[in-house]
Design a protein around this motif. Structure first.
Motif, PDB file in Angstrom:
ATOM      1  N   PHE A   1      -2.478  -6.323  -2.336  1.00 52.49           N
ATOM      2  CA  PHE A   1      -3.086  -6.553  -3.262  1.00 52.49           C
ATOM      3  C   PHE A   1      -4.548  -4.189  -3.579  1.00 52.49           C
ATOM      4  O   PHE A   1      -4.251  -4.263  -3.474  1.00 52.49           O
ATOM      5  N   ALA A   2      -4.701  -5.359  -2.076  1.00 44.46           N
ATOM      6  CA  ALA A   2      -6.358  -4.394  -1.529  1.00 44.46           C
ATOM      7  C   ALA A   2      -6.148  -3.018  -1.233  1.00 44.46           C
ATOM      8  O   ALA A   2      -6.558  -2.233  -1.821  1.00 44.46           O
TER       9      ALA A   2
ATOM     10  N   LEU B   1      -3.269  -2.043  -1.721  1.00 43.55           N
ATOM     11  CA  LEU B   1      -2.278  -0.706  -3.462  1.00 43.55           C
ATOM     12  C   LEU B   1      -3.742  -0.387  -3.910  1.00 43.55           C
ATOM     13  O   LEU B   1      -3.228   0.926  -4.579  1.00 43.55           O
ATOM     14  N   LEU B   2      -4.639  -0.949  -4.129  1.00 41.70           N
ATOM     15  CA  LEU B   2      -5.410  -0.119  -4.685  1.00 41.70           C
ATOM     16  C   LEU B   2      -6.520   0.257  -4.155  1.00 41.70           C
ATOM     17  O   LEU B   2      -6.407   1.470  -5.179  1.00 41.70           O
ATOM     18  N   ALA B   3      -7.210   0.417  -3.234  1.00 44.83           N
ATOM     19  CA  ALA B   3      -8.265   1.335  -2.395  1.00 44.83           C
ATOM     20  C   ALA B   3      -7.433   2.231  -1.715  1.00 44.83           C
ATOM     21  O   ALA B   3      -8.215   4.216  -1.371  1.00 44.83           O
TER      22      ALA B   3
ATOM     23  N   LEU C   1      -6.605   5.224  -3.773  1.00 45.01           N
ATOM     24  CA  LEU C   1      -7.734   5.893  -4.256  1.00 45.01           C
ATOM     25  C   LEU C   1      -8.995   7.239  -3.338  1.00 45.01           C
ATOM     26  O   LEU C   1      -8.890   8.097  -3.897  1.00 45.01           O
TER      27      LEU C   1
ATOM     28  N   THR D   1      -5.787 -17.073  -8.032  1.00 42.83           N
ATOM     29  CA  THR D   1      -6.231 -15.785  -8.837  1.00 42.83           C
ATOM     30  C   THR D   1      -7.673 -15.852  -8.487  1.00 42.83           C
ATOM     31  O   THR D   1      -7.684 -15.345  -7.811  1.00 42.83           O
TER      32      THR D   1
ATOM     33  N   VAL E   1      -9.368  -9.850  -1.961  1.00 42.95           N
ATOM     34  CA  VAL E   1      -9.128  -8.735  -2.637  1.00 42.95           C
ATOM     35  C   VAL E   1     -10.842  -7.663  -2.724  1.00 42.95           C
ATOM     36  O   VAL E   1     -10.434  -6.417  -2.383  1.00 42.95           O
ATOM     37  N   ALA E   2     -11.374  -8.110  -3.363  1.00 40.98           N
ATOM     38  CA  ALA E   2     -13.125  -7.377  -3.460  1.00 40.98           C
ATOM     39  C   ALA E   2     -13.382  -7.546  -2.115  1.00 40.98           C
ATOM     40  O   ALA E   2     -14.248  -6.270  -1.677  1.00 40.98           O
TER      41      ALA E   2
ATOM     42  N   ALA F   1     -10.886  -4.724  -0.060  1.00 43.37           N
ATOM     43  CA  ALA F   1     -10.893  -3.524  -0.575  1.00 43.37           C
ATOM     44  C   ALA F   1     -12.394  -2.444   0.492  1.00 43.37           C
ATOM     45  O   ALA F   1     -11.875  -1.207   0.260  1.00 43.37           O
TER      46      ALA F   1
ATOM     47  N   LEU G   1     -11.239   1.821   1.466  1.00 45.81           N
ATOM     48  CA  LEU G   1     -10.843   2.696   0.699  1.00 45.81           C
ATOM     49  C   LEU G   1     -12.466   3.743   0.796  1.00 45.81           C
ATOM     50  O   LEU G   1     -11.890   5.025   1.573  1.00 45.81           O
TER      51      LEU G   1
END
Length: 219
Positions: A34-35, A37-39, A42, A84, A91-92, A95, A99
């Protein structure tokens, strides 16, 4: 440690070492996915355009300072006990290094190479994916290694909200004063983290394209 390994409950069943290691790796892998895919997308975009680099640095520094247990507690209050509540803080945690690695990796691409790619007619997306991304691969791999080790070491917090993983040994051992179990769980976490370091070291040595490895050695 010997008593921990020789305990029949730790050889098979729901509290076995194999089961707890599997749970720990699943939590860690899901959080890293998840990290990433997000970071990473971007970060690639910001690194290529050069917009928002200062903001990324500030946000990454702030995110690294957040207390993991505090985030777990907040996630439990908001989402209830479950996966969750563990994934949000992991994830925090994962990421920011991903990033920053994506941003710095793309920014480190030779400007002359980028200009040459544009000069032969490549579009901006093609330059990013065909030129900048391969150049950024070593930096991305280093960021992924950092994130992986941090997540593996921190995924023990899953036990804090009653879930599985190697943290079960740490928390349950402390609660029952079975310190051999606590030490055994801690050692297994350390071994997993060391294994991750070795895996990425081998990946950087053998999986990267020869040209990328050569540029990395030159630097």
């Amino acid at each position: 440690m010997g008593d921990f390994l020789s305990d029949p409950d730790h050889r098979s069943g729901p509290d076995s070492i194999a089961q707890r290691v599997t749970e720990h790796l699943l939590f860690s892998g899901e959080a890293l996915l998840f990290a990433a895919l997000l970071a990473i997308p971007l970060g690639l975009l910001i690194g290529y355009t050069g917009r928002g680099v200062t903001t990324v640095t500030a946000v990454a520094g702030f995110a690294r300072a957040l207390p993991t247990l505090g985030l777990v507690t907040l996630a439990v209050l908001l989402a209830g006990v479950g996966d969750t509540a563990v994934l949000i803080p992991l994830v925090a945690l994962a990421a920011p290094p991903l990033l920053v690695a994506a941003v710095e990796g793309v920014r480190g691409t030779d400007p002359d190479v980028r200009d040459a790619a544009r000069g032969i007619g490549l579009t901006h997306p093609q330059v990013l994916w065909q030129v900048c991304l391969p150049s950024a691969a070593p930096t991305l791999l280093a960021g992924l290694r950092t994130a992986t080790v941090q997540v593996i070491a921190t995924a023990t917090v899953a036990a804090y909200v009653g879930l599985g993983g190697l943290g079960r040994y740490v928390f349950d051992g402390l609660a029952t004063r079975k310190y051999a179990v606590t030490a055994g769980g801690a050692v297994l976490v350390v071994l997993l983290a060391i294994g991750a370091q070795l895996f990425f070291a081998l990946l950087a040595r053998y999986a990267l394209p020869p040209g990328v490895r050569a540029r990395r050695r030159a630097r």
